[in-house]
Design an enzyme around this catalytic site. Structure first.
Site, PDB file in Angstrom:
ATOM      1  N   ASP A  33      29.701 -28.888   3.953  1.00 56.49           N
ATOM      2  CA  ASP A  33      30.280 -27.588   3.580  1.00 56.49           C
ATOM      3  C   ASP A  33      31.267 -27.827   2.442  1.00 56.49           C
ATOM      4  OD1 ASP A  33      30.697 -24.739   5.535  1.00 56.49           O
ATOM      5  OD2 ASP A  33      31.848 -25.021   3.700  1.00 56.49           O
ATOM      6  N   ASP A  60      28.959 -29.737  -1.960  1.00 52.33           N
ATOM      7  CA  ASP A  60      28.201 -28.535  -2.293  1.00 52.33           C
ATOM      8  C   ASP A  60      26.699 -28.818  -2.171  1.00 52.33           C
ATOM      9  OD1 ASP A  60      29.037 -25.888  -4.275  1.00 52.33           O
ATOM     10  OD2 ASP A  60      26.910 -26.440  -4.072  1.00 52.33           O
ATOM     11  N   ILE A  61      25.958 -27.852  -1.661  1.00 56.60           N
ATOM     12  CA  ILE A  61      24.505 -28.056  -1.550  1.00 56.60           C
ATOM     13  C   ILE A  61      23.831 -28.206  -2.913  1.00 56.60           C
ATOM     14  CG2 ILE A  61      24.131 -26.989   0.728  1.00 56.60           C
ATOM     15  CD1 ILE A  61      23.241 -24.420  -0.854  1.00 56.60           C
ATOM     16  N   ASN A 101      24.277 -19.860  -6.176  1.00 56.80           N
ATOM     17  CA  ASN A 101      24.667 -20.467  -4.897  1.00 56.80           C
ATOM     18  C   ASN A 101      23.533 -20.381  -3.867  1.00 56.80           C
ATOM     19  OD1 ASN A 101      26.121 -21.483  -2.715  1.00 56.80           O
ATOM     20  ND2 ASN A 101      27.981 -20.464  -3.323  1.00 56.80           N
ATOM     21  N   SER A 126      18.305 -12.626   6.814  1.00 58.17           N
ATOM     22  CA  SER A 126      19.116 -11.470   7.199  1.00 58.17           C
ATOM     23  C   SER A 126      18.230 -10.239   7.312  1.00 58.17           C
ATOM     24  CB  SER A 126      20.157 -11.242   6.102  1.00 58.17           C
ATOM     25  OG  SER A 126      20.796 -10.002   6.256  1.00 58.17           O
ATOM     26  N   TYR A 150      22.454  -9.596  -2.740  1.00 61.13           N
ATOM     27  CA  TYR A 150      22.547 -10.520  -1.605  1.00 61.13           C
ATOM     28  C   TYR A 150      21.222 -10.559  -0.835  1.00 61.13           C
ATOM     29  CZ  TYR A 150      23.504 -12.107   3.109  1.00 61.13           C
ATOM     30  OH  TYR A 150      23.415 -12.749   4.318  1.00 61.13           O
ATOM     31  N   LYS A 154      18.222 -13.660  -0.213  1.00 58.09           N
ATOM     32  CA  LYS A 154      17.675 -14.102   1.081  1.00 58.09           C
ATOM     33  C   LYS A 154      16.148 -14.042   1.056  1.00 58.09           C
ATOM     34  CE  LYS A 154      21.358 -15.256   3.091  1.00 58.09           C
ATOM     35  NZ  LYS A 154      21.568 -16.651   3.483  1.00 58.09           N
ATOM     36  N   LEU A 201      32.718  -4.371   9.945  1.00 57.43           N
ATOM     37  CA  LEU A 201      33.401  -3.507  10.913  1.00 57.43           C
ATOM     38  C   LEU A 201      34.268  -4.267  11.916  1.00 57.43           C
ATOM     39  CD1 LEU A 201      33.772  -0.680  12.183  1.00 57.43           C
ATOM     40  CD2 LEU A 201      31.773  -1.194  13.619  1.00 57.43           C
ATOM     41  N   VAL A 218      36.369   4.896   8.928  1.00 57.18           N
ATOM     42  CA  VAL A 218      35.006   5.013   9.456  1.00 57.18           C
ATOM     43  C   VAL A 218      34.175   5.688   8.365  1.00 57.18           C
ATOM     44  CG1 VAL A 218      33.541   6.092  11.199  1.00 57.18           C
ATOM     45  CG2 VAL A 218      35.759   5.111  11.857  1.00 57.18           C
TER      46      VAL A 218
HETATM   47  P1  NAD Z   1      30.369 -18.029   6.415  1.00 62.41           P
HETATM   48  O1  NAD Z   1      30.835 -17.673   5.051  1.00 62.41           O
HETATM   49  O2  NAD Z   1      31.371 -18.021   7.518  1.00 62.41           O
HETATM   50  O3  NAD Z   1      29.682 -19.482   6.395  1.00 62.41           O
HETATM   51  C1  NAD Z   1      28.994 -19.961   5.288  1.00 62.41           C
HETATM   52  C2  NAD Z   1      29.545 -21.351   4.991  1.00 62.41           C
HETATM   53  O4  NAD Z   1      28.843 -21.906   3.887  1.00 62.41           O
HETATM   54  C3  NAD Z   1      31.026 -21.366   4.650  1.00 62.41           C
HETATM   55  O5  NAD Z   1      31.682 -22.314   5.459  1.00 62.41           O
HETATM   56  C4  NAD Z   1      31.063 -21.776   3.166  1.00 62.41           C
HETATM   57  O6  NAD Z   1      32.218 -22.537   2.869  1.00 62.41           O
HETATM   58  C5  NAD Z   1      29.775 -22.561   3.032  1.00 62.41           C
HETATM   59  N1  NAD Z   1      29.167 -22.573   1.699  1.00 62.41           N
HETATM   60  C6  NAD Z   1      28.897 -21.518   0.897  1.00 62.41           C
HETATM   61  N2  NAD Z   1      28.301 -21.935  -0.236  1.00 62.41           N
HETATM   62  C7  NAD Z   1      28.186 -23.282  -0.156  1.00 62.41           C
HETATM   63  C8  NAD Z   1      27.657 -24.282  -0.990  1.00 62.41           C
HETATM   64  N3  NAD Z   1      27.147 -23.975  -2.187  1.00 62.41           N
HETATM   65  N4  NAD Z   1      27.690 -25.564  -0.588  1.00 62.41           N
HETATM   66  C9  NAD Z   1      28.223 -25.896   0.612  1.00 62.41           C
HETATM   67  N5  NAD Z   1      28.747 -24.989   1.456  1.00 62.41           N
HETATM   68  C10 NAD Z   1      28.735 -23.695   1.070  1.00 62.41           C
HETATM   69  O7  NAD Z   1      29.143 -17.085   6.764  1.00 62.41           O
HETATM   70  P2  NAD Z   1      28.375 -16.870   8.146  1.00 62.41           P
HETATM   71  O8  NAD Z   1      28.669 -15.500   8.597  1.00 62.41           O
HETATM   72  O9  NAD Z   1      28.596 -17.993   9.049  1.00 62.41           O
HETATM   73  O10 NAD Z   1      26.877 -16.864   7.609  1.00 62.41           O
HETATM   74  C11 NAD Z   1      26.086 -18.016   7.623  1.00 62.41           C
HETATM   75  C12 NAD Z   1      24.750 -17.721   6.961  1.00 62.41           C
HETATM   76  O11 NAD Z   1      24.125 -16.643   7.650  1.00 62.41           O
HETATM   77  C13 NAD Z   1      24.867 -17.279   5.507  1.00 62.41           C
HETATM   78  O12 NAD Z   1      23.791 -17.830   4.791  1.00 62.41           O
HETATM   79  C14 NAD Z   1      24.737 -15.775   5.573  1.00 62.41           C
HETATM   80  O13 NAD Z   1      24.206 -15.234   4.399  1.00 62.41           O
HETATM   81  C15 NAD Z   1      23.779 -15.608   6.739  1.00 62.41           C
HETATM   82  N6  NAD Z   1      23.899 -14.317   7.423  1.00 62.41           N
HETATM   83  C16 NAD Z   1      25.146 -13.894   7.839  1.00 62.41           C
HETATM   84  C17 NAD Z   1      25.264 -12.665   8.464  1.00 62.41           C
HETATM   85  C18 NAD Z   1      26.623 -12.149   8.873  1.00 62.41           C
HETATM   86  O14 NAD Z   1      26.788 -10.928   8.982  1.00 62.41           O
HETATM   87  N7  NAD Z   1      27.620 -12.991   9.141  1.00 62.41           N
HETATM   88  C19 NAD Z   1      24.130 -11.879   8.690  1.00 62.41           C
HETATM   89  C20 NAD Z   1      22.884 -12.352   8.267  1.00 62.41           C
HETATM   90  C21 NAD Z   1      22.798 -13.581   7.629  1.00 62.41           C
HETATM   91  C1  WQD Z   2      28.606  -1.838  10.280  1.00 63.49           C
HETATM   92  C2  WQD Z   2      28.808  -0.339  10.446  1.00 63.49           C
HETATM   93  C3  WQD Z   2      29.423   0.775   8.414  1.00 63.49           C
HETATM   94  C4  WQD Z   2      33.273  -1.274   7.951  1.00 63.49           C
HETATM   95  C5  WQD Z   2      26.426  -6.176   6.704  1.00 63.49           C
HETATM   96  C6  WQD Z   2      25.549  -6.654   5.594  1.00 63.49           C
HETATM   97  C7  WQD Z   2      24.311  -7.293   6.145  1.00 63.49           C
HETATM   98  C8  WQD Z   2      24.625  -8.377   7.177  1.00 63.49           C
HETATM   99  C9  WQD Z   2      25.615  -7.898   8.192  1.00 63.49           C
HETATM  100  C10 WQD Z   2      24.642 -10.528   6.105  1.00 63.49           C
HETATM  101  C11 WQD Z   2      28.226   0.499   9.319  1.00 63.49           C
HETATM  102  C12 WQD Z   2      30.559   0.833   9.415  1.00 63.49           C
HETATM  103  C13 WQD Z   2      32.040  -0.842   8.411  1.00 63.49           C
HETATM  104  C14 WQD Z   2      34.380  -0.367   7.963  1.00 63.49           C
HETATM  105  C15 WQD Z   2      32.933   1.301   8.916  1.00 63.49           C
HETATM  106  N1  WQD Z   2      25.250  -9.515   6.557  1.00 63.49           N
HETATM  107  N2  WQD Z   2      31.879   0.423   8.890  1.00 63.49           N
HETATM  108  N3  WQD Z   2      34.157   0.898   8.456  1.00 63.49           N
HETATM  109  O1  WQD Z   2      26.778  -3.065   6.603  1.00 63.49           O
HETATM  110  O2  WQD Z   2      25.521  -3.157   8.819  1.00 63.49           O
HETATM  111  O3  WQD Z   2      25.742  -5.193   7.467  1.00 63.49           O
HETATM  112  O4  WQD Z   2      26.743  -7.291   7.559  1.00 63.49           O
HETATM  113  O5  WQD Z   2      23.454 -10.749   6.034  1.00 63.49           O
HETATM  114  O6  WQD Z   2      23.646  -7.824   5.062  1.00 63.49           O
HETATM  115  O7  WQD Z   2      25.185  -5.540   4.799  1.00 63.49           O
HETATM  116  O8  WQD Z   2      27.740  -4.328   8.597  1.00 63.49           O
HETATM  117  O9  WQD Z   2      29.947  -4.506   9.653  1.00 63.49           O
HETATM  118  O10 WQD Z   2      29.809  -3.818   7.228  1.00 63.49           O
HETATM  119  O11 WQD Z   2      29.052  -2.236   8.993  1.00 63.49           O
HETATM  120  O12 WQD Z   2      32.798   2.459   9.354  1.00 63.49           O
HETATM  121  O13 WQD Z   2      35.496  -0.690   7.557  1.00 63.49           O
HETATM  122  O14 WQD Z   2      30.227  -0.084  10.419  1.00 63.49           O
HETATM  123  O15 WQD Z   2      29.330   1.976   7.706  1.00 63.49           O
HETATM  124  O16 WQD Z   2      27.759   1.680   9.890  1.00 63.49           O
HETATM  125  P1  WQD Z   2      26.409  -3.804   7.805  1.00 63.49           P
HETATM  126  P2  WQD Z   2      29.210  -3.782   8.583  1.00 63.49           P
END
Ligand code: NAD
Ligand code: WQD
Length: 337
Positions: A33, A60-61, A101, A126, A150, A154, A201, A218
């Protein structure tokens, strides 16, 4: 010999929970990381919770030297690839940073894996890849058409991994499409640690409950849903982590490429999440209804039946546990790590 897993992004939110479960299941783990969105303190928490040492490479990856050295030194069997940038809004204003990235980083990782003859990967995709298909329950064959940068990064990486598998059948890959990960480790020692103002949220709700922010906005109460607020498929991060272990196990025994939704299949509205959090925390969540957020859909959620069948996995924890665990984490760590 224990299997050895490289976890990119392993100090991040989902990665850290997965690492603790991997260690509990007797995998050896190396985390790579660059700490661009996480803290070194996570390593102490992982060791505290697992009672085990974890190897950490700060890097970094996109750095081939780092990857080559890590693969040579550690005898890695497989990679769980979480590293990436994930803020939808930022991806629209900084597209090149996201393509570099998330997409270029993944290409470099895959190239170096191939050179080192490591051909098993679990990739963090995602539900964002689906875009807006016009209905709300998504199966894996729901058309993909992401509506933001974004989401496109993916989908591109999914396609790259599919093409790679088509070119060389010895690759084993799982593309896991997460819905809305929330919650924290039950100990209250590990959780989501957003820097600055949370985009999502639940971290925002938790910061209002603990008094760090005055009130939640909201985004709209005029959607076509029972209470007018948006509905999402929130999944506990511990269930999500368990899904990764299940995928890794399946890939050890069969070579089909897996594309799977990881969700509960049960959506909840913003107001339902607020009320569940009030119950879990005993705190009133101050909120006001404001305009819709651009790009938001009224409702979407997973059809998780394929993951259940293929992985023998099912999400177990409901929104009460999601809120209780988030609250414990937030109370114990009001300023994050
Ligand atoms: P996060 O930001 O907490 O974790 C990602 C980690 O990757 C971080 O620790 C960051 O420092 C590291 N990182 C980023 N770019 C890097 C690079 N170039 N080299 C090395 N390390 C790097 O995010 P998360 O919520 O744990 O998400 C993990 C994965 O899941 C991500 O790929 C994200 O897109 C995907 N994802 C997250 C969500 C979500 O809502 N949290 C939903 C769907 C998919
Ligand atoms: C959830 C609900 C908002 C914040 C995002 C990314 C998605 C995935 C997960 C990575 C919605 C409402 C939110 C606030 C609110 N990430 N909301 N007030 O948008 O479903 O998904 O995270 O892959 O790609 O788009 O998640 O938590 O932002 O929102 O009312 O301050 O909460 O409108 O209905 P979302 P979220």
């Amino acid at each position: 010999m224990n299997k050895k897993v490289l976890v990119t992004g392993g100090t991040g939110y989902i990665g850290s929970h997965t690492v603790v479960q991997l260690l509990a299941a007797n995998y050896s783990v190396v985390i790579l990381d660059n700490l661009c969105n996480s803290s070194r303190e996570v390593l102490n928490r992982i060791e505290l919770l697992s009672g085990k040492k974890v190897d950490f490479v700060e890097g970094d990856i996109r750095n081939r030297d780092v990857l080559q050295t890590t693969f040579q030194l550690h005898g890695i069997d497989s990679v769980i690839h979480f590293a990436g940038l994930k803020a939808v809004g930022e991806s629209q204003t900084q597209p090149l940073m996201y393509y570099d990235n998330n997409v270029n980083g993944s290409v470099i990782l895959l190239e170096e894996m191939a050179k080192a003859n490591i051909k098993t990967i679990v990739f963090s995709s995602s539900a964002t890849v689906y875009g807006d298909p016009g209905y709300s329950q998504y199966k894996e064959d729901t058309p993909v058409a992401p509506i933001n940068v974004y989401g496109r990064t993916k989908l591109m990486v999914e396609d790259i991994i599919k093409d790679l598998k088509n070119s060389d059948a010895s690759w084993r890959a799982a593309l896991l499409r997460y819905f809305n990960p929330v919650g924290a480790h039950a100990s209250g020692q590990m959780g989501e640690n957003p820097s600055g103002i949370p985009n999502n949220l639940m971290p925002f709700v938790a910061q209002v409950a603990v008094g760090k922010r005055e009130k939640l906005s909201v985004y709209g109460n005029d959607y076509n849903t029972p209470d007018g607020t948006g509905k999402r498929d929130y999944i506990h991060v511990e269930d999500l982590a368990a899904g990764h272990l299940a995928a890794l196990k399946v890939l050890e025994n069969q070579s089909e490429l897996l594309t799977l939704n990881l969700g509960t299949g049960k959506p909840n509205s913003v107001l339902e999440m607020i009320h569940a959090f009030e119950k879990a925390s005993g705190k009133k969540i101050n909120y006001e209804i404001v305009a819709r957020r651009s790009g938001d859909l009224a409702e979407y959620y997973a059809d998780p039946t394929l993951a259940e069948k293929v992985l023998g996995w099912q999400a177990q924890l409901g929104i009460d546990r999601m809120c209780e665990d988030t609250w414990r984490w937030q109370m114990n760590n009001p300023n994050g790590y």
